[in-house]
Scaffold this active site. Sequence first.
Site, PDB file in Angstrom:
ATOM      1  N   HIS A 191     116.554  -2.399 -42.773  1.00 40.76           N
ATOM      2  CA  HIS A 191     115.608  -3.027 -41.836  1.00 40.76           C
ATOM      3  C   HIS A 191     115.974  -2.839 -40.360  1.00 40.76           C
ATOM      4  O   HIS A 191     115.643  -3.689 -39.525  1.00 40.76           O
ATOM      5  CB  HIS A 191     115.478  -4.523 -42.132  1.00 40.76           C
ATOM      6  N   GLU A 216     117.997   3.219 -46.294  1.00 44.65           N
ATOM      7  CA  GLU A 216     116.807   3.268 -45.446  1.00 44.65           C
ATOM      8  C   GLU A 216     116.978   2.534 -44.118  1.00 44.65           C
ATOM      9  O   GLU A 216     117.406   1.380 -44.088  1.00 44.65           O
ATOM     10  CB  GLU A 216     115.625   2.672 -46.212  1.00 44.65           C
ATOM     11  N   GLU A 242     109.331   4.648 -40.797  1.00 40.40           N
ATOM     12  CA  GLU A 242     108.250   3.670 -40.726  1.00 40.40           C
ATOM     13  C   GLU A 242     108.008   3.183 -39.297  1.00 40.40           C
ATOM     14  O   GLU A 242     106.914   2.678 -38.999  1.00 40.40           O
ATOM     15  CB  GLU A 242     108.542   2.467 -41.621  1.00 40.40           C
ATOM     16  N   HIS A 292     105.757   4.927 -46.427  1.00 35.23           N
ATOM     17  CA  HIS A 292     105.942   3.489 -46.234  1.00 35.23           C
ATOM     18  C   HIS A 292     104.627   2.805 -46.583  1.00 35.23           C
ATOM     19  O   HIS A 292     103.582   3.125 -46.035  1.00 35.23           O
ATOM     20  CB  HIS A 292     106.315   3.229 -44.767  1.00 35.23           C
TER      21      HIS A 292
END
Length: 378
Positions: A191, A216, A242, A292
């Site tokens: 994140h 990620e 993303e 995404h």
Amino acid sequence: MKITALRTYMQRVDVRPRLLVKVETDEGVSGWGEAYNHGPDHALIPVLEYMFQQIEGVDPRRVEYVVRRLLQEARFPPGAIGLAAIAAIDQALWDISGKAAGLPVYMLLGGNVRDRVPVYCGVYTAPDPAVCRDLTHELHERYGFTAFKLSPYRRDLYAGRWGNVVKEAADYFAEIRSIHPVEWEFAFEAHARIFEPRQAIQLGNALAPYDPLWFEEPIRPEYIPAWGHLRGRLDVPLATGESLFLPQDFLALLTAGGADIVQPDVCVVGGLAQMRRIATIAEAHYASVAPHNPMGPLATAVNVHFAAAHHGLKLVEYKPCETTWCPDPYLPVDGYLELRPDRPGWGVEIDESVLGSDDYVRWERVLPIRPDGSTGYV
């Protein structure tokens, strides 16, 4: 055929707000698209109304022309809100084009290169191992999922030594591996909460012995050279994208050697036309695409058609959520979304009678606060 109207509907998927867009034509054919709500949520509506003035009367089947026009009429490159609005219009025009031709959209893109689309399930948190096992097995029984995405964080990142965060993540993944079938895949999404690449390298390489599907977005997206540095020192596949908007962003990322897997969002990057440009850049750099898609059934339908026509696909993100306004969503069977060759456009119906009542829900990320009172990253 000419564009005659644009309508917006603020709705929800689960606890998140979602903005649906309908474009109408003088021949009675209409199409649907979905915008990504970056926030402020209601800011998208006047932007879309303004853009409609630029395209009213244009043949909706000229998708490339419309997207180029909306991009080029902006004095400066459009940012998050502008591209999200363009994405919804782009999707609606592809839907119209497919319906007008009597074909699924993927047939307008050169046809399908695969017969079904592989998906993974976004869990996003790090449930206790026993809870995680029960959840993943339930999802496997219901949908056939064998690939999942978790969080690597088992604690507040700022409450204690970073080395303990790393150790707990590694121990957690080791246990997750031990209680699941060996063929199942687990990705971990960080994140973009880690500021220092060195710490991201520590965390990624601690997960490496247990073979994650990918690691990620561990760091912020702004400084591209840091991604090349990161990937060169990680022993796991690195995924990101993303938070990037333009094909040029992905070109810079991949030229820097900054990703193994790119994750553009069709509701963020300006729609399917832009998404395909990004996919071509990725393929030229031997990078696969894992779209995404923590979105609703309409965005999922768009991703199905993109994935059906793009050879360099990894997996599509899927979040199981029911809605009142899409009675026939694509649902996974044995971990795949089946194509619908007999249904034109996106292949899903939108119940506009349900959309007549506003179902907006406000949602905001919780901004973490460090022990000294300064803010962290979400």
